[in-house]
Design a protein around this motif. Structure first.
Motif, PDB file in Angstrom:
ATOM      1  N   THR A  78       0.833  -1.207   0.000  1.00  0.00           N
ATOM      2  CA  THR A  78       0.000   0.000   0.000  1.00  0.00           C
ATOM      3  C   THR A  78       0.865   1.252   0.000  1.00  0.00           C
ATOM      4  O   THR A  78       0.664   2.163  -0.804  1.00  0.00           O
ATOM      5  CB  THR A  78      -0.936   0.017   1.229  1.00  0.00           C
ATOM      6  OG1 THR A  78      -1.779  -1.133   1.186  1.00  0.00           O
ATOM      7  CG2 THR A  78      -1.788   1.263   1.257  1.00  0.00           C
ATOM      8  N   LEU A  79       1.837   1.290   0.877  1.00  0.00           N
ATOM      9  CA  LEU A  79       2.707   2.455   1.009  1.00  0.00           C
ATOM     10  C   LEU A  79       3.513   2.710  -0.268  1.00  0.00           C
ATOM     11  O   LEU A  79       3.626   3.846  -0.731  1.00  0.00           O
ATOM     12  CB  LEU A  79       3.654   2.268   2.196  1.00  0.00           C
ATOM     13  CG  LEU A  79       4.666   3.373   2.451  1.00  0.00           C
ATOM     14  CD1 LEU A  79       3.950   4.642   2.898  1.00  0.00           C
ATOM     15  CD2 LEU A  79       5.668   2.932   3.499  1.00  0.00           C
ATOM     16  N   LEU A  80       4.062   1.650  -0.848  1.00  0.00           N
ATOM     17  CA  LEU A  80       4.945   1.815  -2.000  1.00  0.00           C
ATOM     18  C   LEU A  80       4.210   2.025  -3.319  1.00  0.00           C
ATOM     19  O   LEU A  80       4.700   2.748  -4.184  1.00  0.00           O
ATOM     20  CB  LEU A  80       5.868   0.597  -2.130  1.00  0.00           C
ATOM     21  CG  LEU A  80       6.895   0.403  -1.021  1.00  0.00           C
ATOM     22  CD1 LEU A  80       7.678  -0.881  -1.248  1.00  0.00           C
ATOM     23  CD2 LEU A  80       7.834   1.597  -0.944  1.00  0.00           C
ATOM     24  N   PHE A  81       3.051   1.383  -3.486  1.00  0.00           N
ATOM     25  CA  PHE A  81       2.462   1.349  -4.824  1.00  0.00           C
ATOM     26  C   PHE A  81       1.058   1.931  -4.966  1.00  0.00           C
ATOM     27  O   PHE A  81       0.683   2.327  -6.061  1.00  0.00           O
ATOM     28  CB  PHE A  81       2.413  -0.099  -5.331  1.00  0.00           C
ATOM     29  CG  PHE A  81       3.758  -0.737  -5.429  1.00  0.00           C
ATOM     30  CD1 PHE A  81       4.696  -0.298  -6.350  1.00  0.00           C
ATOM     31  CD2 PHE A  81       4.104  -1.775  -4.593  1.00  0.00           C
ATOM     32  CE1 PHE A  81       5.935  -0.887  -6.447  1.00  0.00           C
ATOM     33  CE2 PHE A  81       5.348  -2.374  -4.674  1.00  0.00           C
ATOM     34  CZ  PHE A  81       6.265  -1.926  -5.606  1.00  0.00           C
ATOM     35  N   GLN A  82       0.269   1.956  -3.912  1.00  0.00           N
ATOM     36  CA  GLN A  82      -1.141   2.301  -4.083  1.00  0.00           C
ATOM     37  C   GLN A  82      -1.327   3.788  -4.345  1.00  0.00           C
ATOM     38  O   GLN A  82      -1.422   4.592  -3.431  1.00  0.00           O
ATOM     39  CB  GLN A  82      -1.965   1.871  -2.869  1.00  0.00           C
ATOM     40  CG  GLN A  82      -3.460   1.984  -3.128  1.00  0.00           C
ATOM     41  CD  GLN A  82      -4.273   1.357  -2.033  1.00  0.00           C
ATOM     42  OE1 GLN A  82      -3.985   0.255  -1.600  1.00  0.00           O
ATOM     43  NE2 GLN A  82      -5.289   2.059  -1.573  1.00  0.00           N
ATOM     44  N   ARG A  83      -1.427   4.128  -5.615  1.00  0.00           N
ATOM     45  CA  ARG A  83      -1.739   5.475  -6.066  1.00  0.00           C
ATOM     46  C   ARG A  83      -2.066   5.387  -7.551  1.00  0.00           C
ATOM     47  O   ARG A  83      -1.706   4.433  -8.218  1.00  0.00           O
ATOM     48  CB  ARG A  83      -0.611   6.465  -5.802  1.00  0.00           C
ATOM     49  CG  ARG A  83       0.718   6.103  -6.444  1.00  0.00           C
ATOM     50  CD  ARG A  83       1.819   7.062  -6.123  1.00  0.00           C
ATOM     51  NE  ARG A  83       2.879   6.886  -5.219  1.00  0.00           N
ATOM     52  CZ  ARG A  83       3.330   5.850  -4.540  1.00  0.00           C
ATOM     53  NH1 ARG A  83       2.724   4.750  -4.571  1.00  0.00           N
ATOM     54  NH2 ARG A  83       4.380   5.884  -3.796  1.00  0.00           N
ATOM     55  N   GLY A  84      -2.738   6.347  -8.051  1.00  0.00           N
ATOM     56  CA  GLY A  84      -3.109   6.340  -9.466  1.00  0.00           C
ATOM     57  C   GLY A  84      -3.992   5.145  -9.791  1.00  0.00           C
ATOM     58  O   GLY A  84      -4.968   4.880  -9.099  1.00  0.00           O
ATOM     59  N   PHE A  89      -3.101   2.046  -9.594  1.00  0.00           N
ATOM     60  CA  PHE A  89      -2.813   0.933  -8.682  1.00  0.00           C
ATOM     61  C   PHE A  89      -3.673   1.166  -7.450  1.00  0.00           C
ATOM     62  O   PHE A  89      -3.296   1.868  -6.529  1.00  0.00           O
ATOM     63  CB  PHE A  89      -1.323   0.899  -8.321  1.00  0.00           C
ATOM     64  CG  PHE A  89      -0.872  -0.398  -7.716  1.00  0.00           C
ATOM     65  CD1 PHE A  89      -0.202  -1.329  -8.476  1.00  0.00           C
ATOM     66  CD2 PHE A  89      -1.117  -0.698  -6.380  1.00  0.00           C
ATOM     67  CE1 PHE A  89       0.227  -2.527  -7.925  1.00  0.00           C
ATOM     68  CE2 PHE A  89      -0.700  -1.882  -5.820  1.00  0.00           C
ATOM     69  CZ  PHE A  89      -0.023  -2.809  -6.598  1.00  0.00           C
ATOM     70  N   ASN A  90      -4.862   0.577  -7.458  1.00  0.00           N
ATOM     71  CA  ASN A  90      -5.868   0.873  -6.444  1.00  0.00           C
ATOM     72  C   ASN A  90      -5.910  -0.205  -5.357  1.00  0.00           C
ATOM     73  O   ASN A  90      -5.050  -1.075  -5.294  1.00  0.00           O
ATOM     74  CB  ASN A  90      -7.237   1.034  -7.110  1.00  0.00           C
ATOM     75  CG  ASN A  90      -7.630  -0.181  -7.930  1.00  0.00           C
ATOM     76  OD1 ASN A  90      -7.153  -1.292  -7.677  1.00  0.00           O
ATOM     77  ND2 ASN A  90      -8.479   0.021  -8.913  1.00  0.00           N
ATOM     78  N   ARG A 118      -7.835  -2.764  -5.032  1.00  0.00           N
ATOM     79  CA  ARG A 118      -7.928  -4.120  -5.596  1.00  0.00           C
ATOM     80  C   ARG A 118      -6.540  -4.615  -6.023  1.00  0.00           C
ATOM     81  O   ARG A 118      -6.177  -5.764  -5.775  1.00  0.00           O
ATOM     82  CB  ARG A 118      -8.883  -4.147  -6.783  1.00  0.00           C
ATOM     83  CG  ARG A 118      -9.038  -5.533  -7.371  1.00  0.00           C
ATOM     84  CD  ARG A 118     -10.161  -5.582  -8.393  1.00  0.00           C
ATOM     85  NE  ARG A 118     -10.282  -6.929  -8.897  1.00  0.00           N
ATOM     86  CZ  ARG A 118     -10.166  -7.257 -10.162  1.00  0.00           C
ATOM     87  NH1 ARG A 118      -9.935  -6.323 -11.073  1.00  0.00           N
ATOM     88  NH2 ARG A 118     -10.283  -8.510 -10.540  1.00  0.00           N
ATOM     89  N   SER A 119      -5.773  -3.754  -6.659  1.00  0.00           N
ATOM     90  CA  SER A 119      -4.406  -4.109  -7.061  1.00  0.00           C
ATOM     91  C   SER A 119      -3.567  -4.464  -5.839  1.00  0.00           C
ATOM     92  O   SER A 119      -2.801  -5.427  -5.852  1.00  0.00           O
ATOM     93  CB  SER A 119      -3.754  -2.954  -7.812  1.00  0.00           C
ATOM     94  OG  SER A 119      -4.492  -2.595  -8.940  1.00  0.00           O
ATOM     95  N   THR A 120      -3.718  -3.668  -4.793  1.00  0.00           N
ATOM     96  CA  THR A 120      -2.987  -3.922  -3.551  1.00  0.00           C
ATOM     97  C   THR A 120      -3.346  -5.294  -2.992  1.00  0.00           C
ATOM     98  O   THR A 120      -2.464  -6.056  -2.593  1.00  0.00           O
ATOM     99  CB  THR A 120      -3.287  -2.827  -2.509  1.00  0.00           C
ATOM    100  OG1 THR A 120      -2.830  -1.585  -3.021  1.00  0.00           O
ATOM    101  CG2 THR A 120      -2.613  -3.113  -1.186  1.00  0.00           C
ATOM    102  N   GLU A 121      -4.628  -5.607  -2.966  1.00  0.00           N
ATOM    103  CA  GLU A 121      -5.078  -6.909  -2.439  1.00  0.00           C
ATOM    104  C   GLU A 121      -4.520  -8.063  -3.259  1.00  0.00           C
ATOM    105  O   GLU A 121      -4.094  -9.085  -2.704  1.00  0.00           O
ATOM    106  CB  GLU A 121      -6.610  -6.974  -2.401  1.00  0.00           C
ATOM    107  CG  GLU A 121      -7.237  -6.059  -1.377  1.00  0.00           C
ATOM    108  CD  GLU A 121      -6.773  -6.332   0.043  1.00  0.00           C
ATOM    109  OE1 GLU A 121      -6.553  -7.508   0.401  1.00  0.00           O
ATOM    110  OE2 GLU A 121      -6.621  -5.365   0.806  1.00  0.00           O
ATOM    111  N   GLU A 122      -4.503  -7.916  -4.584  1.00  0.00           N
ATOM    112  CA  GLU A 122      -3.995  -8.983  -5.446  1.00  0.00           C
ATOM    113  C   GLU A 122      -2.496  -9.192  -5.249  1.00  0.00           C
ATOM    114  O   GLU A 122      -2.026 -10.323  -5.163  1.00  0.00           O
ATOM    115  CB  GLU A 122      -4.328  -8.691  -6.904  1.00  0.00           C
ATOM    116  CG  GLU A 122      -5.815  -8.840  -7.190  1.00  0.00           C
ATOM    117  CD  GLU A 122      -6.198  -8.427  -8.600  1.00  0.00           C
ATOM    118  OE1 GLU A 122      -5.333  -7.915  -9.350  1.00  0.00           O
ATOM    119  OE2 GLU A 122      -7.364  -8.625  -8.950  1.00  0.00           O
ATOM    120  N   VAL A 123      -1.755  -8.111  -5.186  1.00  0.00           N
ATOM    121  CA  VAL A 123      -0.304  -8.229  -4.975  1.00  0.00           C
ATOM    122  C   VAL A 123      -0.025  -8.805  -3.585  1.00  0.00           C
ATOM    123  O   VAL A 123       0.824  -9.682  -3.434  1.00  0.00           O
ATOM    124  CB  VAL A 123       0.400  -6.871  -5.177  1.00  0.00           C
ATOM    125  CG1 VAL A 123       1.856  -6.940  -4.726  1.00  0.00           C
ATOM    126  CG2 VAL A 123       0.315  -6.442  -6.627  1.00  0.00           C
TER     127      VAL A 123
END
Length: 145
Positions: A56-62, A64-65, A67-72
């Motif tokens: 979440t801290l590194l990637f969740q923006r734009g 990359f929501n 749902r993307s965070t949950e999948e990764v």
């Protein structure tokens, strides 16, 4: 973690081989593998317990929501298992290079890549992204063996 260890160890490995000190070469390889494992297991453990927060801290923006965070985050445990096996494998690969056993390592690499593509294809058809994560973990575990 791994890059630092093999950058330091490779000159020592090649020097021991140049001096025909096979026993010292073997000792340094074992020590390097143990050092990498000692360093990588705590790092993997932190990511195992705090992986979702880190993703979440590194990637969740734009785009990359959530749902993307949950999948990764769901795939992270598989990749961490692979990482624990991959880290010492990179040290072993440097040993092969120091020994100048390029053909053996190249053949192993090609065989393992074929294995990965077959297993990833079969597993992803049945298990979607989790299948790819399982294939990745199996790839590195088998490569390290």
């Amino acid at each position: 973690v791994v890059s630092g260890v093999y950058v330091v160890i490779l000159p020592h490995l090649t020097q021991h081989l140049a001096n025909n000190e096979i026993y010292l070469f073997s000792l340094k390889m074992q020590a390097a593998i143990k050092a990498v494992i000692v360093l990588i297991i705590p790092a993997a453990t932190v990511f195992l317990f705090f992986g979702r927060d880190i993703v979440t801290l590194l990637f969740q923006r734009g785009q990359f929501n959530e749902r993307s965070t949950e999948e990764v985050a769901a795939l992270l445990p598989f990749y961490l298992v692979g990482l624990v096996a991959m880290a010492p494998t990179t040290i072993v690969s440097r040993g092969y290079f120091a020994l100048r056993e390029y053909r053996e390592f190249a053949a192993l690499g090609v065989a393992m890549i074929l294995f990965y593509f077959v297993v990833a294809g079969a597993f992803s058809a049945r298990l979607s992204l989790h299948g790819i994560g399982i294939a990745y973990a199996l790839y590195w575990i088998m490569f390290f063996q």
